[in-house]
Design a protein around this motif. Structure first.
Motif, PDB file in Angstrom:
ATOM      1  N   ILE A 280      39.149  50.200  39.647  1.00  0.00           N
ATOM      2  CA  ILE A 280      39.230  48.974  40.445  1.00  0.00           C
ATOM      3  C   ILE A 280      37.935  48.817  41.233  1.00  0.00           C
ATOM      4  O   ILE A 280      37.442  49.766  41.827  1.00  0.00           O
ATOM      5  CB  ILE A 280      40.442  49.006  41.389  1.00  0.00           C
ATOM      6  N   HIS A 281      37.383  47.600  41.200  1.00  0.00           N
ATOM      7  CA  HIS A 281      36.141  47.290  41.905  1.00  0.00           C
ATOM      8  C   HIS A 281      36.382  46.147  42.874  1.00  0.00           C
ATOM      9  O   HIS A 281      37.145  45.226  42.586  1.00  0.00           O
ATOM     10  CB  HIS A 281      35.049  46.860  40.918  1.00  0.00           C
ATOM     11  N   LYS A 282      35.687  46.182  44.009  1.00  0.00           N
ATOM     12  CA  LYS A 282      35.695  45.075  44.973  1.00  0.00           C
ATOM     13  C   LYS A 282      34.257  44.889  45.428  1.00  0.00           C
ATOM     14  O   LYS A 282      33.675  45.795  46.032  1.00  0.00           O
ATOM     15  CB  LYS A 282      36.607  45.384  46.159  1.00  0.00           C
ATOM     16  N   GLU A 283      33.678  43.752  45.084  1.00  0.00           N
ATOM     17  CA  GLU A 283      32.275  43.487  45.384  1.00  0.00           C
ATOM     18  C   GLU A 283      32.129  42.135  46.068  1.00  0.00           C
ATOM     19  O   GLU A 283      32.839  41.184  45.735  1.00  0.00           O
ATOM     20  CB  GLU A 283      31.442  43.477  44.085  1.00  0.00           C
TER      21      GLU A 283
ATOM     22  N   THR B 128      33.839  37.273  47.342  1.00  0.00           N
ATOM     23  CA  THR B 128      34.339  38.628  47.115  1.00  0.00           C
ATOM     24  C   THR B 128      35.178  38.582  45.843  1.00  0.00           C
ATOM     25  O   THR B 128      36.062  37.738  45.705  1.00  0.00           O
ATOM     26  CB  THR B 128      35.186  39.121  48.296  1.00  0.00           C
TER      27      THR B 128
ATOM     28  N   GLU C   9      37.496  40.963  43.207  1.00  0.00           N
ATOM     29  CA  GLU C   9      38.244  42.212  43.052  1.00  0.00           C
ATOM     30  C   GLU C   9      38.885  42.219  41.675  1.00  0.00           C
ATOM     31  O   GLU C   9      39.491  41.220  41.261  1.00  0.00           O
ATOM     32  CB  GLU C   9      39.294  42.333  44.136  1.00  0.00           C
TER      33      GLU C   9
END
Length: 52
Positions: free
Chosen positions: A6-9, A47, A49
């Protein structure tokens, strides 16, 4: 089935030749699989996700 990492940028959403990309502040890009309605956010800081 595993979901992956899981990525959140948070960075700038830009139009790319094949859709949209998140242009990272430190360089590099994440190509995104998003709906065309994302065009209203192009050029904005967003953002994102999701999982890879």
């Amino acid at each position: 089935m595993p979901k992956g990492t899981i990525h959140k940028e948070t960075s700038i959403l830009r139009r790319a030749p094949l859709g949209y990309a998140l242009e990272m502040d430190g360089g590099g890009k994440w190509m995104l699989d998003v709906k065309n309605s994302a065009r209203k956010l192009s050029g904005e800081r967003v953002t994102v996700e999701g999982n890879q």
